[in-house]
Design a protein around this motif. Structure first.
Motif, PDB file in Angstrom:
ATOM      1  N   ALA A 252      40.252  70.888  78.030  1.00 48.10           N
ATOM      2  CA  ALA A 252      41.009  72.175  78.161  1.00 48.10           C
ATOM      3  C   ALA A 252      42.258  72.152  77.626  1.00 48.10           C
ATOM      4  O   ALA A 252      43.009  73.342  77.014  1.00 48.10           O
ATOM      5  N   ALA A 253      43.092  70.954  77.915  1.00 50.00           N
ATOM      6  CA  ALA A 253      44.506  70.821  77.528  1.00 50.00           C
ATOM      7  C   ALA A 253      44.489  70.886  75.867  1.00 50.00           C
ATOM      8  O   ALA A 253      45.271  71.168  75.315  1.00 50.00           O
ATOM      9  N   MET A 254      43.444  69.894  75.213  1.00 46.49           N
ATOM     10  CA  MET A 254      43.435  69.703  73.935  1.00 46.49           C
ATOM     11  C   MET A 254      43.166  71.228  73.170  1.00 46.49           C
ATOM     12  O   MET A 254      43.682  71.220  71.912  1.00 46.49           O
ATOM     13  N   THR A 255      42.534  71.898  73.700  1.00 46.06           N
ATOM     14  CA  THR A 255      42.350  73.449  73.002  1.00 46.06           C
ATOM     15  C   THR A 255      43.227  74.309  73.306  1.00 46.06           C
ATOM     16  O   THR A 255      42.822  75.531  72.811  1.00 46.06           O
ATOM     17  N   GLY A 256      43.915  74.282  74.504  1.00 48.49           N
ATOM     18  CA  GLY A 256      44.935  75.005  74.711  1.00 48.49           C
ATOM     19  C   GLY A 256      44.743  76.050  75.897  1.00 48.49           C
ATOM     20  O   GLY A 256      45.724  76.919  76.116  1.00 48.49           O
ATOM     21  N   ILE A 257      43.637  75.847  76.647  1.00 51.35           N
ATOM     22  CA  ILE A 257      43.193  76.379  77.545  1.00 51.35           C
ATOM     23  C   ILE A 257      44.255  76.098  78.740  1.00 51.35           C
ATOM     24  O   ILE A 257      44.485  77.083  79.485  1.00 51.35           O
ATOM     25  N   LEU A 258      44.464  74.954  78.931  1.00 51.63           N
ATOM     26  CA  LEU A 258      45.575  74.498  79.811  1.00 51.63           C
ATOM     27  C   LEU A 258      46.843  74.240  79.454  1.00 51.63           C
ATOM     28  O   LEU A 258      46.925  73.479  78.264  1.00 51.63           O
ATOM     29  N   SER A 259      47.898  74.907  79.976  1.00 55.72           N
ATOM     30  CA  SER A 259      49.297  74.649  79.688  1.00 55.72           C
ATOM     31  C   SER A 259      49.694  73.090  80.155  1.00 55.72           C
ATOM     32  O   SER A 259      48.843  72.351  80.651  1.00 55.72           O
ATOM     33  N   SER A 260      50.811  72.588  79.587  1.00 54.63           N
ATOM     34  CA  SER A 260      51.237  71.411  80.055  1.00 54.63           C
ATOM     35  C   SER A 260      51.361  70.900  81.420  1.00 54.63           C
ATOM     36  O   SER A 260      50.945  70.173  82.024  1.00 54.63           O
ATOM     37  N   GLU A 261      52.030  72.218  81.940  1.00 53.21           N
ATOM     38  CA  GLU A 261      52.224  72.484  83.433  1.00 53.21           C
ATOM     39  C   GLU A 261      50.821  72.165  84.061  1.00 53.21           C
ATOM     40  O   GLU A 261      50.457  71.417  85.218  1.00 53.21           O
ATOM     41  N   GLY A 262      49.838  73.194  83.892  1.00 54.15           N
ATOM     42  CA  GLY A 262      48.519  73.214  84.268  1.00 54.15           C
ATOM     43  C   GLY A 262      47.794  71.716  84.214  1.00 54.15           C
ATOM     44  O   GLY A 262      47.239  71.267  85.303  1.00 54.15           O
TER      45      GLY A 262
END
Length: 328
Positions: A252-262
């Protein structure tokens, strides 16, 4: 019989070999991807500023409390156990799980203390997470490289009784795919980046199959009334599931679904939850082992046969009642 100290000394070679392989993998990865500290990138610094670390402060308070309680319990139990060390075989080995848990909590506290230190945050390659630049919290990766082997040792060796050699392959494979997945953040070529991610997930599957093999062999070799038998198996299945959830957060982080904060929030919550889960599981395992030990001592003890006299006030007669041992 081999003493506790001799057994530890004989098995130190394998953990040292695991550490050497991990350090070598980190060196190769750093040399290949050459990650830049976030402090050297103005854009990364601007993205990093909004990231809050309040959850880290809450985690530190909770973890410090757990660590203090576990250390106090370990100290008091060890002090009291000195009188039976020579009487109960293997009693020293019961202190390995709480000691390893204390180390894991301490490392996790250090991670939360330094997670937002700019010198331990790196700038991802452009395009990762759909951003021109994205901060990567490398402290979390370092914590995994220390605590994941501890968790695997707790689950495989302490809970299931597997040997260090049997635990070695999935442990090394897990550390290698952690390093590989971290390296993928800094690979500019999109195809090469996703190839690294695919290989990392394939290695996760390989290690998980080995861990399922631990449980199957444990079930085959042990009796059904072994203390906390199902808890021991569930602990390892839960660890496999937890690693899978980590993988979902990573994707999810790698694809941009999650922000850095998330991403940071998810990792911290998962890290704390997994360690607390292990703590609760081993509390249950230790309680079951203690109960089984008490039953065993009672069953093997020769209890005297006593006769008790019961007086029936109404009839005035005397009845003799036999008090039998509770367990035979």
């Amino acid at each position: 019989m081999t003493s506790f100290r001799e057994l530890v000394r004989q098995n130190m070679a394998l953990p040292l070999a695991w550490a050497a392989i991990t350090f070598a993998a980190i060196g190769v990865a750093v040399g290949f991807v050459q990650p830049r500290p976030c402090s050297e990138s103005a854009a990364c610094d601007e993205v990093h500023k909004p990231v809050q670390n309040a959850v880290s402060r809450y985690a530190i308070c909770a973890l410090a409390t757990c660590l203090a309680l576990e250390l106090a319990s370990l100290r008091l139990t060890w002090k009291r156990a000195q009188t039976i060390v020579g009487l109960v075989v293997g009693v020293e080995f019961t202190f390995i799980p709480p000691l390893l848990l204390c180390v894991a909590f301490f490392v996790l506290i250090l991670e939360n203390c330094s997670v937002c230190n700019l010198w331990l945050i790196h700038a991802a390659a452009p395009g990762v997470g759909g951003l021109p630049v994205r901060p990567i919290f490398s402290t979390i990766i370092l914590e995994w490289l220390v605590n994941v082997p501890i968790l695997l040792a707790l689950g495989g060796v302490c809970a299931l009784g597997r040997s260090l050699r049997e635990v070695a392959r999935p442990l090394v494979v897990t550390n290698l795919y952690i390093v590989l997945s971290w390296s993928a953040y800094f690979i500019a070529d999109v195809k090469l980046r996703w190839l690294a991610i695919f290989v990392a997930f394939a290695m996760y599957l390989w290690a998980s199959i080995d861990m399922i093999g631990w449980v199957n062999r444990f079930r085959t070799a042990t009796r059904k009334d072994l203390p906390a038998r199902n808890t021991r198996c569930a602990l390892n299945y839960g660890l496999i599931a937890a690693f899978f959830v980590y993988g979902l957060v990573y994707l999810a982080a790698m694809t941009g679904i999650l922000s850095s904060e998330g991403e940071l929030f998810a990792y911290i919550c998962m890290n704390v939850s997994v360690k607390l889960g292990f703590l609760l599981a081993f509390v249950g395992i230790r309680s079951s082992q203690f109960y089984d030990l008490i039953l065993g001592l009672l069953a093997n003890k020769v209890l005297p046969f006593e006769r008790q006299i019961a007086i029936n006030n109404d009839l005035g007669d005397v009845e003799h009642a036999s008090t039998l041992p509770l367990l035979q």
